[in-house]
Design an enzyme around this catalytic site. Structure first.
Site, PDB file in Angstrom:
ATOM      1  CG  ASP A 236       1.041   4.855  -3.824  1.00  0.00           C
ATOM      2  OD1 ASP A 236       0.182   5.015  -2.936  1.00  0.00           O
ATOM      3  OD2 ASP A 236       0.762   4.777  -5.036  1.00  0.00           O
TER       4      ASP A 236
ATOM      5  CG  ASP B 242      -2.927   0.701  -1.962  1.00  0.00           C
ATOM      6  OD1 ASP B 242      -2.736   1.490  -1.030  1.00  0.00           O
ATOM      7  OD2 ASP B 242      -3.735   0.910  -2.888  1.00  0.00           O
TER       8      ASP B 242
ATOM      9  CG  ASP C 240      11.453  -7.384  -9.135  1.00  0.00           C
ATOM     10  OD1 ASP C 240      12.199  -7.062  -8.190  1.00  0.00           O
ATOM     11  OD2 ASP C 240      11.886  -7.775 -10.237  1.00  0.00           O
TER      12      ASP C 240
ATOM     13  CE1 TYR D  40       3.955   8.457  -6.031  1.00  0.00           C
ATOM     14  CE2 TYR D  40       2.241   9.928  -5.254  1.00  0.00           C
ATOM     15  CZ  TYR D  40       2.689   8.658  -5.526  1.00  0.00           C
ATOM     16  OH  TYR D  40       1.869   7.590  -5.287  1.00  0.00           O
TER      17      TYR D  40
ATOM     18  CE  LYS E 100      13.614  -3.694 -11.357  1.00  0.00           C
ATOM     19  NZ  LYS E 100      13.260  -5.122 -11.241  1.00  0.00           N
TER      20      LYS E 100
END
Ligand code: IPM
Ligand code: MG
Length: 356
Positions: A247, A251, A223, A146, A191
């Site tokens: 983030d 959600d 994943d 970000y 990851k």
């Protein structure tokens, strides 16, 4: 943060449904003030698209000053489709949010995921999947992709993902401390099979885990974690993620609870604390009085608890539980016979007075 008392609250209503859900949260806050004879100082300030419209800046200096002088900040939502659909826009509402997070040093974003038994029958998930689901996501909020260098050229673009050890260490300590008060399990989501930054996260988190021997630490690739959130969500207790993975995963996790409109969050730094629903500005619903205000009301609950107002926070929780149990639900949860955003706000505020 700790030890600080709550006197002044800055309110950033923002865009879209932000002002509507904030109005409901303020009804509840006022009910608490009256019932418990407390008086908090409230100051409103601008952020997001409404701030661009008014001042040309999505987080003007006056808003920064208001936030810096507040003990806590309550935010609605930011965002407007006129910017989402214009990749060439140089000034965007999201820049205001990101600048605020950075300027106030809000490095730890805490997003609890809770299931309401009264809503199980409305969920797209089987009840056995949702049984015992209760976890909290610790999302790093002021670093990573970000905030890394951004390059935009005619034929290529780049977003740099950069993490320093100290950025990982400070949120990792908070996540371990939280795990100590819960089921003593911490999962780092990364990851590390591909990304150097993830490998740094793994080594730092592993190193710090020696200081928390009672906490069981495990690792999941993002994943796989995205899949486990749906297949086996009760396996999680405290989930630690970098900015981008947190983030996305938060959600996804909100779907477990039945609606994004139910999840509150807190963002903390050394000197500031901000509370906001995890949902966005939902522009299609703006002005229609149909948004779910519970995530914002629950953000007030998190704020009061953090500042030591335990009775008051419990009172809000009890009222929200009762509101849900009584079927006072907005249309995201109950499309056929739903209640308005303002009616749900009135209901929760009214219940505060009724609770013993
Ligand atoms: C969130 C939001 C923001 C983010 C957007 C609005 C910039 O999605 O708080 O999760 O990506 O951090
Ligand atoms: Mg998000």
């Amino acid at each position: 943060m700790s030890g600080r008392s709550l006197n002044k609250i800055s309110i950033l209503s923002g865009d879209g449904i932000g002002p509507e859900v904030i109005t409901q949260a303020l009804k509840v806050l006022t009910a608490v003030e009256i019932k418990y004879s407390i008086k908090w100082t409230i100051e409103h300030a601008l952020i997001g698209a409404c701030a661009i419209d008014a001042t040309g800046d999505p987080f003007p200096e006056a808003s920064l000053i208001a936030c810096q002088s507040a003990d806590a900040i309550l935010l609605g939502a930011i965002g407007d489709p006129k910017y989402d659909n214009d990749p060439s826009a140089l000034i965007r509402p999201e820049q205001g949010l990101l600048r605020m997070r950075k300027a106030l040093g809000l490095f730890a974003n805490i997003r609890p995921v809770k299931i309401y038994n009264q809503l199980l029958h409305l969920s797209v998930f089987k009840p056995e999947i949702l049984k015992d689901v209760d976890f909290v996501i610790y999302r790093e909020l002021t670093g990573g992709i970000y905030f890394g260098e951004k390059i935009k050229e005619a034929t290529y673009s780049s977003d740099l993902c950069l993490y320093h050890r100290y950025e990982i260490e400070r949120i990792t300590h908070l996540a371990f401390q939280q795990a100590m008060t819960r089921k003593k399990k911490l999962t780092l989501v990364d990851k590390a099979n591909v990304l150097e930054t993830s490998r740094l996260w793994r080594s730092v988190v592993k190193e710090l885990s020696d200081q928390y021997p009672e906490v069981t630490l495990d690792f999941l690739f993002i994943d796989n974690a995205a899949m486990q959130v749906i297949l086996n969500p009760s396996r999680f207790d405290v989930v630690l993620c970098d900015n981008l993975f947190g983030d996305i995963l938060s959600d996804e996790a909100s779907v477990l609870s039945g609606s994004m409109g139910l999840l509150p969050s807190a963002s903390k730094g050394d000197t500031s604390a901000l509370y906001e629903p995890i949902h966005g500005s939902y522009p299609q619903a703006a002005g229609k009085d149909i948004a779910n205000p519970l995530a914002t009301i629950l953000s007030v609950e998190m704020m009061l608890r953090d500042f030591g107002y335990f009775l008051e926070a419990d009172d809000i929780l009890k009222s929200v539980d009762k509101c849900i149990a009584d079927g006072f639900l907005t249309e995201d949860l109950r499309p056929q016979v739903s209640f308005k955003c303002s009616e749900v706000g009135d209901k929760v505020a009214g219940l505060i007075f009724k609770n013993k």
